[in-house]
Each structure stands twice: as C-alpha cells, then as structure tokens.
Enzyme design. Sequence first.
Site, PDB file in Angstrom:
ATOM      1  N   SER A  83      -4.256 -13.473 -57.151  1.00 20.84           N
ATOM      2  CA  SER A  83      -2.955 -14.031 -57.529  1.00 20.84           C
ATOM      3  C   SER A  83      -2.507 -13.526 -58.888  1.00 20.84           C
ATOM      4  CB  SER A  83      -3.052 -15.557 -57.565  1.00 20.84           C
ATOM      5  OG  SER A  83      -1.902 -16.126 -58.134  1.00 20.84           O
TER       6      SER A  83
ATOM      7  N   TYR B  99      -6.435 -23.870 -60.213  1.00 19.61           N
ATOM      8  CA  TYR B  99      -6.246 -22.940 -59.089  1.00 19.61           C
ATOM      9  C   TYR B  99      -6.302 -21.492 -59.564  1.00 19.61           C
ATOM     10  CZ  TYR B  99      -3.645 -19.672 -56.264  1.00 19.61           C
ATOM     11  OH  TYR B  99      -3.268 -18.532 -55.607  1.00 19.61           O
TER      12      TYR B  99
ATOM     13  N   LYS C 212      -9.184 -18.100 -58.974  1.00 18.21           N
ATOM     14  CA  LYS C 212      -8.936 -16.718 -58.554  1.00 18.21           C
ATOM     15  C   LYS C 212      -9.521 -15.738 -59.566  1.00 18.21           C
ATOM     16  CE  LYS C 212      -6.705 -17.338 -54.693  1.00 18.21           C
ATOM     17  NZ  LYS C 212      -7.260 -16.871 -53.408  1.00 18.21           N
TER      18      LYS C 212
END
Length: 331
Positions: free
Chosen positions: A118, A142, A146
């Site tokens: 991402s 989040y 990644k």
Amino acid sequence: MVKVLIAGGAGYIGSTVASACLDAGITPVILDSLVRGRREFTEGRTFYEGDIADGALVDRIFSEHPDISAVVHCAALIVVPESVADPIGYYEANVAKSLAFVSHLHRNGCDRIIFSSSASIYQAKDGSPVDEDSPLAPQSPYARTKAVCEEVFADIAVAGPRVLSLRYFNPVGADPELRTGLQLRRPSHALGMLIQAHEEGRPFPVTGTDYPTRDGSGIRDYVHVWDLAAAHIAAIERFDSILVGPKRSIAINLGTGSGTTVRELCAAFNNVVSTPLVTIDSDRRPGDVAGSYTKSDRAAELLGWTPKLSLEDGIRSALNWIPVRDALLMD
C-alpha cells in the site's frame, strides 16, 4: 497453461485480478476465508475456503494443483479506523498469518510471491510525488502492517521465496464487465462518500482548502482497479525477468503518476453524472494531510505498465457496479 494462487481472491482487488487472469488465459485458484471476501465473487472459479495460515489447507492446494507457478497475496484486513481500534487483530491477520502463509508456500516449493502492499506506508504530507525510495512513515496500524510485511518478506527473500511488492495507491471503479467490484455498500474512501452524498442529494464537503496543492484541496492518486489488475498480469508474466540473480525482492508503485485533488475529483464526478454534485468548503479534519501521488517510472520500466483508463472511467464503472452489487450481494 499458467496457474496462480490468489490469496484473498474473493475480495475487491483479488477477485478483479482473478477476472483479469481468466481474460489473459491464466487459471486462478482462489483461497479466501470469506471474512471480508464474497462467495459470489468465486462463482465458476476454483475456490478453497479457509485461512492463509492453515498449513494443511495450503499443502492440499499445492497437492491438488502442483502446477501453481506464483502466488498473489491479497489477503488482509484494510480498514484504517478498525486497525486503530483493534491493532492486535490487525497484526495477527496481516503480519502473523502472512508469515505463516509464506512459510507454507516455501515448504511447497513456491518461489514467486506478488504481495499487495500500500502507498499508505509513505510519508505523504505535502502533496508532492513519491517514488519507491521516498521516506516511509505509516500513520496507522493497518499501514504499519504493510510496511512490516515488506521488511519481513525482504529478509525472507534472501533465502526463501522471491517477493515483488506492489504498492497500490487509491483503487477506484470495477471490472468493466461488472463481474466483480467493491463489495461495501458504504465505502469510506472519497469516491464512496461522493457517491453517497450525490445519492442523498446533499452537498459534499471539501475538507481542507489551504493545502500546498494547485487548488488548495488534498491530493491523491486514483487508479482504476482494472488497470491495477493489468499490472498484476504483467507482474506474473515478467516476474522472472524482474527478480533475477541476486535480486530477490523489489517494490513497485502502482498509480497514475499524476495526482487528483479533491476539487478535481468532484469535477470528474460531475462530468459523469447527469445531476451535478454541489460542494461546500470545510475545515481540515484532525489527522488529515495534503497527500501525495506516485512517480510511475519503475512500473513502466519493469512491468511495461502504464494506466489506460481515466478517472472518469473509474467513476462511471463504480456507478454502474452499484445496481449489480445490490442485486448480487443480498446481505
């Protein structure tokens, strides 16, 4: 015939990649727990319901499909506010289970992993473009999952499977044939909120008008999900030419290469709809930043990939998908 395993292949991105694989003559094998994915998106496709950390299931998949040549790893939880409320759950799902998954893949002799990363891992505060060497500063649990996965995979790649990490910017739209699309009825991204405001006949607030961008509103890089899927096909086909010899892992940005401000997004939306959307200027929200967009040189060089579809194409397909979604996804 080339065959690939798509983990998370019943979700928005994974199911679209699976559609693109079918169109390209690549056979997708889907592995999804259906925690967020939809069974409807696996219709007519080889599908295994289960968890990526389930070693016995992964062993069974490779036993039944020994000709799988690569894995596209899209399985993850992705809701930022949810990750703030439940960071342990996000690290468990996105990091711990990914580590277990890669261990199972390595045991089964899989040497090619394409990882869904991402652009949220970048330090994106001033509206300027970023490339793959730009500073990283993930701002949510989040995003940090990644970034951590990329670091872990880079270490593993030295002595294990090679990993190509694709850093997505902001996917919009649906499969042009409307086989799959975003399964959420009330998505929290900007286009979703635009559509919701338009449906409810209320003005859309432009939150922040004093950013250091060309019109003062925040800037993002919106890439059509079908273009994103095409990049995965290129990654599958070119994997061995990209990661060859001592080069075992690499990251590639996937975006348009040009940013779109909130005002420009609203204007593009109004180019598509018959009844114009009204906007109102509003103050910045806490934690908001100007944003960023990608430099796409590496994707063009290594994948031979440049986006073909416009922002208006993405908005149009997102709107066309809504009645299909509502008929298909009854709960």
